[in-house]
Motif scaffolding. Structure first.
Motif, PDB file in Angstrom:
ATOM      1  N   LEU A   1       3.112  11.046 -28.635  1.00  0.00           N
ATOM      2  CA  LEU A   1       4.481  11.058 -28.127  1.00  0.00           C
ATOM      3  C   LEU A   1       5.438  10.539 -29.182  1.00  0.00           C
ATOM      4  CD1 LEU A   1       3.958   9.563 -24.566  1.00  0.00           C
ATOM      5  CD2 LEU A   1       4.437  11.931 -25.135  1.00  0.00           C
ATOM      6  N   PRO A   2       6.631  11.101 -29.206  1.00  0.00           N
ATOM      7  CA  PRO A   2       7.622  10.532 -30.120  1.00  0.00           C
ATOM      8  C   PRO A   2       7.952   9.110 -29.690  1.00  0.00           C
ATOM      9  CG  PRO A   2       8.478  12.487 -28.966  1.00  0.00           C
ATOM     10  CD  PRO A   2       7.115  12.213 -28.440  1.00  0.00           C
ATOM     11  N   LYS A   3       8.265   8.261 -30.655  1.00  0.00           N
ATOM     12  CA  LYS A   3       8.573   6.872 -30.323  1.00  0.00           C
ATOM     13  C   LYS A   3       9.783   6.827 -29.408  1.00  0.00           C
ATOM     14  CE  LYS A   3       6.429   4.838 -34.219  1.00  0.00           C
ATOM     15  NZ  LYS A   3       6.223   3.702 -34.983  1.00  0.00           N
ATOM     16  N   SER A   4       9.670   5.983 -28.391  1.00  0.00           N
ATOM     17  CA  SER A   4      10.748   5.758 -27.421  1.00  0.00           C
ATOM     18  C   SER A   4      11.200   7.038 -26.738  1.00  0.00           C
ATOM     19  CB  SER A   4      11.939   5.060 -28.073  1.00  0.00           C
ATOM     20  OG  SER A   4      11.559   3.790 -28.536  1.00  0.00           O
ATOM     21  N   SER A   5      10.278   7.939 -26.488  1.00  0.00           N
ATOM     22  CA  SER A   5      10.638   9.150 -25.761  1.00  0.00           C
ATOM     23  C   SER A   5      10.797   8.818 -24.280  1.00  0.00           C
ATOM     24  CB  SER A   5       9.553  10.214 -25.940  1.00  0.00           C
ATOM     25  OG  SER A   5       8.396   9.851 -25.213  1.00  0.00           O
ATOM     26  N   PRO A   6      11.587   9.600 -23.569  1.00  0.00           N
ATOM     27  CA  PRO A   6      11.733   9.357 -22.121  1.00  0.00           C
ATOM     28  C   PRO A   6      10.392   9.444 -21.384  1.00  0.00           C
ATOM     29  CG  PRO A   6      13.398  10.913 -22.878  1.00  0.00           C
ATOM     30  CD  PRO A   6      12.473  10.655 -24.025  1.00  0.00           C
ATOM     31  N   GLN A   7       9.515  10.351 -21.830  1.00  0.00           N
ATOM     32  CA  GLN A   7       8.212  10.470 -21.179  1.00  0.00           C
ATOM     33  C   GLN A   7       7.387   9.206 -21.387  1.00  0.00           C
ATOM     34  OE1 GLN A   7       9.244  12.665 -23.523  1.00  0.00           O
ATOM     35  NE2 GLN A   7       9.436  14.674 -22.537  1.00  0.00           N
ATOM     36  N   GLN A   8       7.443   8.643 -22.603  1.00  0.00           N
ATOM     37  CA  GLN A   8       6.694   7.430 -22.884  1.00  0.00           C
ATOM     38  C   GLN A   8       7.236   6.267 -22.060  1.00  0.00           C
ATOM     39  OE1 GLN A   8       7.035   5.887 -26.873  1.00  0.00           O
ATOM     40  NE2 GLN A   8       4.952   5.062 -26.813  1.00  0.00           N
ATOM     41  N   GLU A   9       8.545   6.139 -21.983  1.00  0.00           N
ATOM     42  CA  GLU A   9       9.145   5.059 -21.193  1.00  0.00           C
ATOM     43  C   GLU A   9       8.811   5.206 -19.715  1.00  0.00           C
ATOM     44  OE1 GLU A   9      13.296   4.492 -22.012  1.00  0.00           O
ATOM     45  OE2 GLU A   9      12.945   4.492 -24.178  1.00  0.00           O
ATOM     46  N   GLU A  10       8.875   6.441 -19.217  1.00  0.00           N
ATOM     47  CA  GLU A  10       8.533   6.680 -17.808  1.00  0.00           C
ATOM     48  C   GLU A  10       7.065   6.340 -17.551  1.00  0.00           C
ATOM     49  OE1 GLU A  10       8.580  10.233 -14.441  1.00  0.00           O
ATOM     50  OE2 GLU A  10       9.165  10.696 -16.499  1.00  0.00           O
ATOM     51  N   ALA A  11       6.208   6.706 -18.475  1.00  0.00           N
ATOM     52  CA  ALA A  11       4.775   6.414 -18.324  1.00  0.00           C
ATOM     53  C   ALA A  11       4.531   4.909 -18.308  1.00  0.00           C
ATOM     54  CB  ALA A  11       3.983   7.072 -19.450  1.00  0.00           C
ATOM     55  N   PHE A  12       5.158   4.194 -19.250  1.00  0.00           N
ATOM     56  CA  PHE A  12       4.996   2.741 -19.288  1.00  0.00           C
ATOM     57  C   PHE A  12       5.538   2.090 -18.010  1.00  0.00           C
ATOM     58  CE2 PHE A  12       4.977   2.679 -24.171  1.00  0.00           C
ATOM     59  CZ  PHE A  12       3.600   2.630 -24.212  1.00  0.00           C
ATOM     60  N   ASN A  13       6.690   2.536 -17.570  1.00  0.00           N
ATOM     61  CA  ASN A  13       7.284   1.970 -16.354  1.00  0.00           C
ATOM     62  C   ASN A  13       6.402   2.204 -15.134  1.00  0.00           C
ATOM     63  OD1 ASN A  13       9.564   0.879 -17.571  1.00  0.00           O
ATOM     64  ND2 ASN A  13      10.802   2.729 -17.248  1.00  0.00           N
ATOM     65  N   MET A  14       5.869   3.415 -15.022  1.00  0.00           N
ATOM     66  CA  MET A  14       5.025   3.732 -13.879  1.00  0.00           C
ATOM     67  C   MET A  14       3.747   2.900 -13.900  1.00  0.00           C
ATOM     68  SD  MET A  14       3.553   7.384 -12.584  1.00  0.00           S
ATOM     69  CE  MET A  14       5.160   8.023 -12.155  1.00  0.00           C
ATOM     70  N   LEU A  15       3.127   2.785 -15.054  1.00  0.00           N
ATOM     71  CA  LEU A  15       1.906   1.987 -15.154  1.00  0.00           C
ATOM     72  C   LEU A  15       2.175   0.515 -14.882  1.00  0.00           C
ATOM     73  CD1 LEU A  15       0.076   3.600 -18.202  1.00  0.00           C
ATOM     74  CD2 LEU A  15      -0.655   3.602 -15.814  1.00  0.00           C
ATOM     75  N   TYR A  16       3.294   0.007 -15.369  1.00  0.00           N
ATOM     76  CA  TYR A  16       3.638  -1.398 -15.137  1.00  0.00           C
ATOM     77  C   TYR A  16       3.883  -1.658 -13.648  1.00  0.00           C
ATOM     78  CZ  TYR A  16       6.000  -5.861 -15.233  1.00  0.00           C
ATOM     79  OH  TYR A  16       6.349  -7.165 -14.990  1.00  0.00           O
ATOM     80  N   LYS A  17       4.654  -0.792 -13.007  1.00  0.00           N
ATOM     81  CA  LYS A  17       4.917  -0.950 -11.566  1.00  0.00           C
ATOM     82  C   LYS A  17       3.614  -0.914 -10.782  1.00  0.00           C
ATOM     83  CE  LYS A  17       9.518   1.120 -11.414  1.00  0.00           C
ATOM     84  NZ  LYS A  17      10.294   2.290 -10.961  1.00  0.00           N
ATOM     85  N   LEU A  18       2.760   0.012 -11.135  1.00  0.00           N
ATOM     86  CA  LEU A  18       1.471   0.134 -10.442  1.00  0.00           C
ATOM     87  C   LEU A  18       0.629  -1.119 -10.652  1.00  0.00           C
ATOM     88  CD1 LEU A  18      -0.134   2.062  -8.697  1.00  0.00           C
ATOM     89  CD2 LEU A  18      -1.134   3.000 -10.766  1.00  0.00           C
ATOM     90  N   GLN A  19       0.631  -1.655 -11.858  1.00  0.00           N
ATOM     91  CA  GLN A  19      -0.132  -2.869 -12.150  1.00  0.00           C
ATOM     92  C   GLN A  19       0.415  -4.048 -11.340  1.00  0.00           C
ATOM     93  OE1 GLN A  19       0.215  -4.219 -16.190  1.00  0.00           O
ATOM     94  NE2 GLN A  19      -1.352  -5.778 -15.950  1.00  0.00           N
ATOM     95  N   VAL A  20       1.719  -4.227 -11.301  1.00  0.00           N
ATOM     96  CA  VAL A  20       2.336  -5.337 -10.565  1.00  0.00           C
ATOM     97  C   VAL A  20       2.053  -5.209  -9.069  1.00  0.00           C
ATOM     98  CG1 VAL A  20       4.555  -6.353  -9.883  1.00  0.00           C
ATOM     99  CG2 VAL A  20       4.118  -5.807 -12.281  1.00  0.00           C
ATOM    100  N   LEU A  21       2.219  -4.014  -8.519  1.00  0.00           N
ATOM    101  CA  LEU A  21       1.971  -3.809  -7.094  1.00  0.00           C
ATOM    102  C   LEU A  21       0.501  -4.025  -6.737  1.00  0.00           C
ATOM    103  CD1 LEU A  21       4.193  -0.657  -6.461  1.00  0.00           C
ATOM    104  CD2 LEU A  21       4.589  -2.977  -5.587  1.00  0.00           C
TER     105      LEU A  21
ATOM    106  N   GLN B   1       0.828  -1.205   0.000  1.00  0.00           N
ATOM    107  CA  GLN B   1       0.000   0.000   0.000  1.00  0.00           C
ATOM    108  C   GLN B   1       0.867   1.261   0.000  1.00  0.00           C
ATOM    109  OE1 GLN B   1      -2.414  -0.986   3.428  1.00  0.00           O
ATOM    110  NE2 GLN B   1      -4.147  -1.582   2.132  1.00  0.00           N
ATOM    111  N   ARG B   2       1.974   1.242   0.766  1.00  0.00           N
ATOM    112  CA  ARG B   2       2.876   2.400   0.787  1.00  0.00           C
ATOM    113  C   ARG B   2       3.554   2.596  -0.575  1.00  0.00           C
ATOM    114  NH1 ARG B   2       3.452   0.505   5.879  1.00  0.00           N
ATOM    115  NH2 ARG B   2       5.239  -0.831   5.440  1.00  0.00           N
ATOM    116  N   GLN B   3       3.956   1.506  -1.215  1.00  0.00           N
ATOM    117  CA  GLN B   3       4.604   1.620  -2.526  1.00  0.00           C
ATOM    118  C   GLN B   3       3.628   2.151  -3.577  1.00  0.00           C
ATOM    119  OE1 GLN B   3       6.649  -1.970  -3.702  1.00  0.00           O
ATOM    120  NE2 GLN B   3       7.483  -2.258  -1.651  1.00  0.00           N
ATOM    121  N   ILE B   4       2.399   1.678  -3.541  1.00  0.00           N
ATOM    122  CA  ILE B   4       1.381   2.175  -4.473  1.00  0.00           C
ATOM    123  C   ILE B   4       1.134   3.660  -4.232  1.00  0.00           C
ATOM    124  CG2 ILE B   4      -1.087   2.060  -5.050  1.00  0.00           C
ATOM    125  CD1 ILE B   4      -0.850  -1.024  -4.594  1.00  0.00           C
ATOM    126  N   GLU B   5       1.033   4.036  -2.974  1.00  0.00           N
ATOM    127  CA  GLU B   5       0.809   5.441  -2.631  1.00  0.00           C
ATOM    128  C   GLU B   5       1.974   6.306  -3.112  1.00  0.00           C
ATOM    129  OE1 GLU B   5       0.654   7.832   1.517  1.00  0.00           O
ATOM    130  OE2 GLU B   5      -0.733   6.142   1.349  1.00  0.00           O
TER     131      GLU B   5
END
Length: 135
Positions: A37-57, A12-16
């Motif tokens: 978004l441009p392909k493979s932009s840092p913003q796109q990668e950060e967005a994907f990473n954040m969504l993936y972490k949130l989904q796993v948690l 719960q703390r990690q999700i928060e």
């Protein structure tokens, strides 16, 4: 059981933390058009990473809460069989109390408590593992 409850708090703390992070907000991520978004932009990668972490948690939190619920249900089934089964398991396994301390409190001998604990653990294992636990 105690470790599962501890894990729930950690998840719960990690999700928060992710939800309150400085990166793209969750609302912005959900409404973001990836085609803009441009392909493979840092913003796109950060967005994907954040969504993936949130989904796993979130999935881990859901699974852990389900495991706790399964244990609680098994303890209730044991209590229907014999209330002492639940009491002894909760006190000696979950709360880690000594059998001698519990025996004085509920006025049973340590030998009786040990026998009840063994029976309760066997029944608990059967509830979770089925007939394999009896082998």
């Amino acid at each position: 059981y105690r470790k599962l409850n501890h894990a729930v708090g950690n998840l719960q703390r990690q999700i928060e933390r992710i939800e309150q992070s400085e990166g793209p907000t969750l609302n912005a991520l959900h409404s973001m058009k990836l085609s803009d978004l441009p392909k493979s932009s840092p913003q796109q990668e950060e967005a994907f990473n954040m969504l993936y972490k949130l989904q796993v948690l979130t999935q881990s939190l859901h699974d852990t809460l389900r495991d706790i619920q399964d244990i609680d249900e098994a303890l209730e089934i044991l209590a229907e069989e014999n209330e002492l089964y639940k009491i002894v398991l909760v006190e000696t396994v979950i709360k880690k109390r000594e059998i001698t301390e519990l025996s004085r409190e509920i006025d049973y001998s340590t030998r009786q408590i040990s026998r009840i604990k063994h029976e309760a653990l066997t029944m608990f294992a059967v509830l979770f593992l089925g007939i394999i636990a009896l082998e």
